[in-house]
Design a protein around this motif. Structure first.
Motif, mmCIF file in Angstrom:
data_model
loop_
_atom_site.group_PDB
_atom_site.id
_atom_site.type_symbol
_atom_site.label_atom_id
_atom_site.label_comp_id
_atom_site.label_asym_id
_atom_site.label_seq_id
_atom_site.Cartn_x
_atom_site.Cartn_y
_atom_site.Cartn_z
ATOM 1 N N ALA A 10 -7.695 18.594 7.367
ATOM 2 C CA ALA A 10 -8.735 17.838 6.680
ATOM 3 C C ALA A 10 -8.102 16.677 5.932
ATOM 4 O O ALA A 10 -7.004 16.788 5.397
ATOM 5 C CB ALA A 10 -9.461 18.753 5.707
ATOM 6 N N THR A 39 -12.003 14.725 2.623
ATOM 7 C CA THR A 39 -12.717 15.924 3.028
ATOM 8 C C THR A 39 -12.370 17.083 2.106
ATOM 9 O O THR A 39 -13.255 17.823 1.670
ATOM 10 C CB THR A 39 -12.394 16.295 4.483
ATOM 11 N N GLU A 40 -11.102 17.234 1.803
ATOM 12 C CA GLU A 40 -10.674 18.313 0.910
ATOM 13 C C GLU A 40 -11.283 18.147 -0.473
ATOM 14 O O GLU A 40 -11.747 19.118 -1.075
ATOM 15 C CB GLU A 40 -9.153 18.368 0.824
ATOM 16 N N GLN A 95 -14.922 19.088 -0.278
ATOM 17 C CA GLN A 95 -15.084 20.537 -0.162
ATOM 18 C C GLN A 95 -14.876 21.206 -1.523
ATOM 19 O O GLN A 95 -15.618 22.120 -1.888
ATOM 20 C CB GLN A 95 -14.118 21.110 0.871
ATOM 21 N N GLN A 96 -13.897 20.725 -2.273
ATOM 22 C CA GLN A 96 -13.644 21.274 -3.614
ATOM 23 C C GLN A 96 -14.822 20.970 -4.529
ATOM 24 O O GLN A 96 -15.263 21.829 -5.298
ATOM 25 C CB GLN A 96 -12.343 20.692 -4.196
ATOM 26 N N VAL A 107 -17.939 20.550 -3.651
ATOM 27 C CA VAL A 107 -19.047 21.418 -3.250
ATOM 28 C C VAL A 107 -18.869 22.807 -3.857
ATOM 29 O O VAL A 107 -19.818 23.390 -4.402
ATOM 30 C CB VAL A 107 -19.167 21.501 -1.705
ATOM 31 N N MET A 108 -17.658 23.346 -3.788
ATOM 32 C CA MET A 108 -17.402 24.673 -4.361
ATOM 33 C C MET A 108 -17.653 24.662 -5.871
ATOM 34 O O MET A 108 -18.288 25.578 -6.407
ATOM 35 C CB MET A 108 -15.973 25.126 -4.058
#
Length: 104
Positions: free
Chosen positions: A58, A62-63, A66-67, A69-70
């Motif tokens: 990623a 993107t990473e 994603q973080q 979103v979490m």
């Protein structure tokens, strides 16, 4: 000549399949991004792989997303729990009337 027609038909079906799956758009956007680079990368294939996300690696963006979103999911869960707690506490002080609204 029949062999040529069959090959043409298969090629056209494959082209439609790629378009429908979004492959053509993805490749086009990556190639346009490569074309628009002021300084061309030394390894064009790596550029394409990186922008398509090949190999399961990623990108930093993107990473980060994603973080985020979490983190937002955890925050949402905490806020939902807090909301539930506050509603419970509020009901102790303002019991619901028969119409479903709070008593004034």
């Amino acid at each position: 000549m029949a062999h040529y027609r069959a090959s043409d038909t298969k090629r056209e079906q494959f082209r439609r399949y790629l378009e429908k799956a979004g492959v053509v758009d993805s490749l086009t956007s990556v190639l346009v991004a490569l074309y628009e680079q002021q300084e061309k990368p030394s390894n064009a294939l790596e550029f394409v792989k990186q922008h398509l996300g090949v190999g399961g690696q990623a990108s930093a963006d993107t990473e980060a997303l994603q973080q985020e979103v979490m983190d937002l999911r955890q925050r949402c869960s905490r806020l939902a729990e807090e909301n539930k707690d506050l509603k419970t506490r509020l009901q102790r002080y303002e019991p619901m009337s028969e119409g479903g609204t709070t008593a004034d």
